[in-house]
Design an enzyme around this catalytic site. Sequence first.
Site, mmCIF file in Angstrom:
data_model
loop_
_atom_site.group_PDB
_atom_site.id
_atom_site.type_symbol
_atom_site.label_atom_id
_atom_site.label_comp_id
_atom_site.label_asym_id
_atom_site.label_seq_id
_atom_site.Cartn_x
_atom_site.Cartn_y
_atom_site.Cartn_z
ATOM 1 C CB SER A 1 5.098 2.064 -1.981
ATOM 2 O OG SER A 1 4.499 2.565 -3.145
ATOM 3 C CG HIS B 1 0.598 0.460 -5.379
ATOM 4 N ND1 HIS B 1 0.300 1.581 -6.122
ATOM 5 C CD2 HIS B 1 1.033 0.925 -4.166
ATOM 6 C CE1 HIS B 1 0.546 2.669 -5.413
ATOM 7 N NE2 HIS B 1 0.988 2.297 -4.227
#
Length: 541
Positions: free
Chosen positions: A378, A471
């Site tokens: 990410s 997340h």
Amino acid sequence: MNCSSKVFFKGLLPKYYVNIFRGSVSLTSKLDLKHSVQTHSFRVFCDDNKFFDNQSKYSTHSRNLFSSSKSLSVFGSKMSAEQLFNCVESILASQDKHVSATQEVAVKSFFSHYTVLDQEEKFKFLRKLACDFDVNHEAVTKHILNTKTQSMDQNDLTVIENKLRTLLTPSYLLLFKTVGRFQNGVKFLVDLRENILQLQSKLTAMAPESSPVKQMNLTLKNLISDWFSVGFLELQRITWKSSCQMLQKISEYEAVHPMRSWTDLKRRVGPYRRCFVYTHFAMPDEPLVVLHTALCKNIVSSTSEIFSSSSNSKQLIDSRDEPADEENMENINTAIFYSISSTQPGLQGIELGNHLIKRVVREVQSELPQISQFSTISPIPGFTLWLMDRFKQWESGATFNQFPVDEIKKFLGQDDESFWRRLRQLFASNAWYKEPALREILEEPLMKLCAHYLFNEKKRSYALNSVANFHLRNGAVMWRINWLADVSPRGLSNSCGIMVNYRYFLPEVEANSDNYLKNQVIAASESVQKLASDRLLTAKL
């Protein structure tokens, strides 16, 4: 001029086929109804005839026909924001449980005329809609005062409650519900909310329209949230055999790692890749959220392991012993979520991405039971900006620990007065990355600063970084921070090339999510916690 071109145009309420010729555009719309087909025609006249001198620009112009109020005249004239309220009044006056011909005409007119307004006219319309079609607070107050002294049985109370419920319903909610019943109405309202969010961001807290606009946004968000609950969404896997229209949108909407070519797109939906989208039955050709997944031998630490020719999956794709359209899953045990993009700004604040990840995990496990590791690679948007702010504070006299100022000064040959300015310039231009010796000096402090930013910097007690917050809310673990994982100009500008793996340990996902949402506890690996605890910042910052 004899040249003519037929162009497919995805437009307002129906689908349009556009015949373009110099100086004017003729649009024919075909609206497929349940029991009949009605055909409507109108002409759009363009002032900018020069545009049609180049046939290659027809397609581009047709896509922008309804976004340029300057050059268009629809149905012979263009309504102002004030005149558009005639359509609104007509829609509200024809309230019915069933779609009527009167409503259809009024809604189509509303669609077409609102869409051609320029931004300022749209904002003017939305301000008036929020203020003049809000709840009638005077009527609500009067109703409440009149009921206080009455003695009521259960039937009387029910009547009064229903009356109050009606009074508390703003007229624009009735408008939204009516519009949503028509073809392309849901998409229109999603785009309308995008305009409301844009307007809201421009209004100061003291502006008289601020509170009504904020309330209208909340009302529309709640309505759209009901329509876009997970039960109404369809999961689709996108492959090279998917429609050209869908593939084009997958390419255009990619926000994390922009696609360079059709070859790049083909690779991302090809072997050792899984691309999934959520769609809605009212917007079947629009991917709402897009998730790209790579199937690998292990958890990657950089984007190059996914995109370069040296990646494990790419080696498998290029293997001469194996056709390019087949997969050898013998050594594959990891699914890497390397890009997730929300495509509709009007759906901001409506959680779709977290549901998509969990659904894709189930799909991948069902297809490939040997997959045992699920992780992301990410980006960390905002880290570089945060770092620049720290530099400014340090320059102003804030204290810090362990940042290698002396080593960097020695390398740069800068005096005290110009050091911080020069350092900010190096990061702003990404020039620091081009100096191997400077990269080596900066690696340890930047990794620690990044860990601190992700783990310790908070907004309302939750992670400041939006990707981290997403997340962590979803139940992932902040597992590993990776040095120079994305050295593209975008990656360097966003986060000095640093990326992070958020790992999904499936048995722990629900507990992690619950602990984060209720107690603001970030689930992180020992390595991340160690980096974050060795802080280069002091409480003074």
